[in-house]
Design a protein around this motif. Structure first.
Motif, PDB file in Angstrom:
ATOM      1  N   GLN A  21       0.290  86.709  19.932  1.00  0.00           N
ATOM      2  CA  GLN A  21       1.161  87.013  18.787  1.00  0.00           C
ATOM      3  C   GLN A  21       0.562  86.501  17.475  1.00  0.00           C
ATOM      4  N   VAL A  22      -0.121  85.369  17.551  1.00  0.00           N
ATOM      5  CA  VAL A  22      -0.795  84.845  16.355  1.00  0.00           C
ATOM      6  C   VAL A  22      -1.875  85.818  15.901  1.00  0.00           C
ATOM      7  N   LEU A  25      -0.324  89.035  14.402  1.00  0.00           N
ATOM      8  CA  LEU A  25       0.223  88.869  13.050  1.00  0.00           C
ATOM      9  C   LEU A  25      -0.879  88.609  12.022  1.00  0.00           C
ATOM     10  N   ARG A  29      -0.746  91.294   9.127  1.00  0.00           N
ATOM     11  CA  ARG A  29      -0.262  90.796   7.827  1.00  0.00           C
ATOM     12  C   ARG A  29      -1.392  90.210   6.995  1.00  0.00           C
ATOM     13  N   ALA A 137       9.847  77.736  16.402  1.00  0.00           N
ATOM     14  CA  ALA A 137       9.889  78.245  15.028  1.00  0.00           C
ATOM     15  C   ALA A 137      10.569  77.296  14.039  1.00  0.00           C
ATOM     16  N   ALA A 310       6.466  85.300  19.527  1.00  0.00           N
ATOM     17  CA  ALA A 310       6.522  85.545  18.080  1.00  0.00           C
ATOM     18  C   ALA A 310       7.143  84.375  17.307  1.00  0.00           C
ATOM     19  N   PRO A 311       8.284  83.799  17.778  1.00  0.00           N
ATOM     20  CA  PRO A 311       8.829  82.663  17.015  1.00  0.00           C
ATOM     21  C   PRO A 311       7.827  81.506  16.897  1.00  0.00           C
ATOM     22  N   THR A 312       7.109  81.236  17.980  1.00  0.00           N
ATOM     23  CA  THR A 312       6.155  80.119  17.929  1.00  0.00           C
ATOM     24  C   THR A 312       4.975  80.480  17.024  1.00  0.00           C
ATOM     25  N   SER A 314       5.145  82.176  14.401  1.00  0.00           N
ATOM     26  CA  SER A 314       5.605  81.961  13.016  1.00  0.00           C
ATOM     27  C   SER A 314       5.276  80.534  12.555  1.00  0.00           C
ATOM     28  N   ALA A 315       5.540  79.549  13.432  1.00  0.00           N
ATOM     29  CA  ALA A 315       5.252  78.154  13.077  1.00  0.00           C
ATOM     30  C   ALA A 315       3.746  77.932  12.953  1.00  0.00           C
ATOM     31  N   LEU A 317       1.494  80.082  12.141  1.00  0.00           N
ATOM     32  CA  LEU A 317       0.946  80.749  10.952  1.00  0.00           C
ATOM     33  C   LEU A 317       1.332  80.041   9.658  1.00  0.00           C
ATOM     34  N   SER A 318       2.471  79.354   9.655  1.00  0.00           N
ATOM     35  CA  SER A 318       2.804  78.572   8.452  1.00  0.00           C
ATOM     36  C   SER A 318       1.756  77.480   8.252  1.00  0.00           C
TER      37      SER A 318
END
Ligand SMILES: NC(=O)C1=CN([C@@H]2O[C@H](COP(=O)(O)OP(=O)(O)OC[C@H]3O[C@@H](n4cnc5c(N)ncnc54)[C@H](O)[C@@H]3O)[C@@H](O)[C@H]2O)C=CC1
Ligand SMILES: N[C@@H](CC=O)C(=O)O
Ligand code: NA
Length: 434
Positions: A21-22, A25, A29, A137, A310-312, A314-315, A317-318
């Protein structure tokens, strides 16, 4: 196209639930990440164990390689999503030595080797980020490390393992068996590669150690955490909990004690009764929630998806954006803060409440004798309920205490077992969040 931006090379170790997922994205993106970080993030390679294993088609075949050392040492940013201690530790240390900043979600590794990793990052003057390691996340690492830096945290209480919360929730609401619920959690990508880490509480314990280290500016490792998982929780326990107006939750609890009896931090993970009107009781499925209490801020609550690809991601990628921005603009991630070096207390010094069910002789003076046992151990009683008659001369009484040290509560239970008007101690359960 933001072609004027500098290019940073990004390597990803592992393309499983989170890694895939990382990568997806990062590729989908790319424009957003370039605008937000100031650098174009060029994924140069994704290290996998098996090139032919089935994986998300969004991960391009041409990026895959089995040469994990080359990925660790040939990039500006390295994202470790293999999990476990080795080879993750060796690869991360190699990445630092090669001058890369590292982003990971590997709580097991941080709880076991955090100080070594922090020191290696500091020596190499690169960033080390791990938002995904605690509560998926939810930005709880950021909150404890940065948002709470101006305050004094006194306790953190949380549901921090999605797999076990999912299992308990499925058992509680759908009457599913433990094994069936675990199998679904695995299919949904919540569980660790070895799910015993989830169900035996070790994943939550690793997160609890990280939480306590950040919250109390003290080194707390996995071995400091008293752990009990959910493998012994039965359908009967859940029915009993409902009868008491509670849910059973696996909680991670980090407390700071600074009273006349004890000073230091205590860290533990175990199932506990949580009253249904408490916010943690309504955390469903693989969601997590973390309650932070601090002297000036009071109570803060963080809630969101604690597991899943995906939720993980998100963290993760931040952290990638923050580390990339530092490469472009200067600046560094916060270093380890362990200046307070508070003593780590044992389980006996933890503060909790017990719900104790007793079968007592139904005769004058029996309750007074029971109350006297609690009083003589400096344990105050919150409520008493005579829950049922069990025939003959006996009654079952349910007592909920106020907060007291485990040492005092255990001593009271031992004395109750000796009290002649107590036929038996039927059950002893921990209660949190009253
Ligand atoms: N799945 C989740 O919801 C969350 C996972 N995490 C953490 O993220 C990390 C990754 O977790 P998942 O993606 O769920 O695990 P996963 O088991 O789905 O993926 C790990 C991948 O790494 C590969 N791998 C193992 N050794 C390797 C090596 N030497 N070189 C290259 N690849 C190798 C495996 O074949 C597997 O495909 C773990 O540290 C986990 O604790 C953190 C938060 C949530
Ligand atoms: N296995 C973990 C994944 C996230 O940290 C969990 O279930 O919470
Ligand atoms: Na997080």
């Amino acid at each position: 196209m933001l072609v004027d931006r500098p290019v940073l090379k990004v390597g990803v170790l592992g393309a499983g639930t989170v890694g895939s997922q990382v990568v997806r994205l990062l590729l989908e993106r790319a424009e957003d990440f370039a605008a937000r970080s100031g650098a174009r993030l060029h994924v140069t390679g994704v290290a996998v164990r098996d090139l032919e294993a089935p994986r998300d088609p969004a991960v391009p075949r041409e990026l895959l390689t089995t040469d994990s050392t080359a990925v660790a040492t040939g990039n500006d940013l390295v994202i470790e999503l293999i999990g476990g201690i080795e080879p993750a530790r060796t690869l991360i240390l190699a990445a630092f030595r090669a001058g890369a900043s590292v982003i990971t979600g590997n709580k097991a590794l941080i709880a076991a080797h955090g100080p070594e990793l922090y020191a290696a990052a500091a020596q190499a003057q690169v960033d080390f980020y791990y938002e995904a390691a605690v509560a998926g996340a939810i930005p709880v690492v950021y909150a404890l490390r940065e948002s709470m830096a101006g305050d004094r945290v006194t306790s953190v209480l949380g549901v921090v393992n999605g797999t076990t919360n999912f299992i308990l929730d499925e058992m509680s609401t759908k009457g599913l068996s433990f094994d069936a619920a675990l199998a679904t959690a695995q299919q949904l990508g919540y569980a660790e590669a070895d799910p015993t880490a989830d169900v035996e509480g070790l994943d939550a314990a690793a997160k609890c150690a990280i939480i306590a280290s950040l919250a109390f500016h003290t080194r707390v490792g996995l071995d400091d955490v008293a752990v009990e998982g959910i493998t012994d929780v039965t359908a009967d326990d859940i029915r009993e909990a409902h009868a008491s107006g509670c849910e059973i939750k696996l909680l991670a609890i980090a407390q700071r004690r600074d009273d006349e009896l004890a000073q230091g931090v205590s860290v533990r993970v175990h199932p506990a009764l949580v009253p249904k009107d408490h916010p943690l009781a309504s955390v469903r499925g693989a969601f997590n929630a973390v309650l932070v209490e601090a002297e000036a801020a009071g109570r803060l609550m963080f809630y969101g998806q604690g597991a899943g690809g995906a939720p993980t991601a998100s963290a993760v990628l931040s952290d990638v954006v923050a580390a990339a921005a530092h490469r472009v603009n200067g600046g560094q991630a916060p270093r380890e803060s362990s200046y307070a070096a508070l003593p780590v207390l044992g389980l006996q010094d933890a503060l909790t409440r017990y719900q104790v069910q007793l079968r007592v002789v139904d005769a004058p003076g029996a309750l007074a004798a029971v109350a006297q046992v609690f009083a003589s151990n400096q344990v105050s009683i919150d409520s008493v309920r005579q829950s049922s008659y069990v025939g003959g001369q006996d009654a079952v009484v349910t007592i909920v205490t106020h907060v007291a040290p485990v040492r005092a509560l255990d001593a009271a239970v031992r004395d109750l077992e000796q009290e002649e008007r107590v036929e038996s101690v039927v059950s002893v359960r921990r209660v949190e969040g009253l």
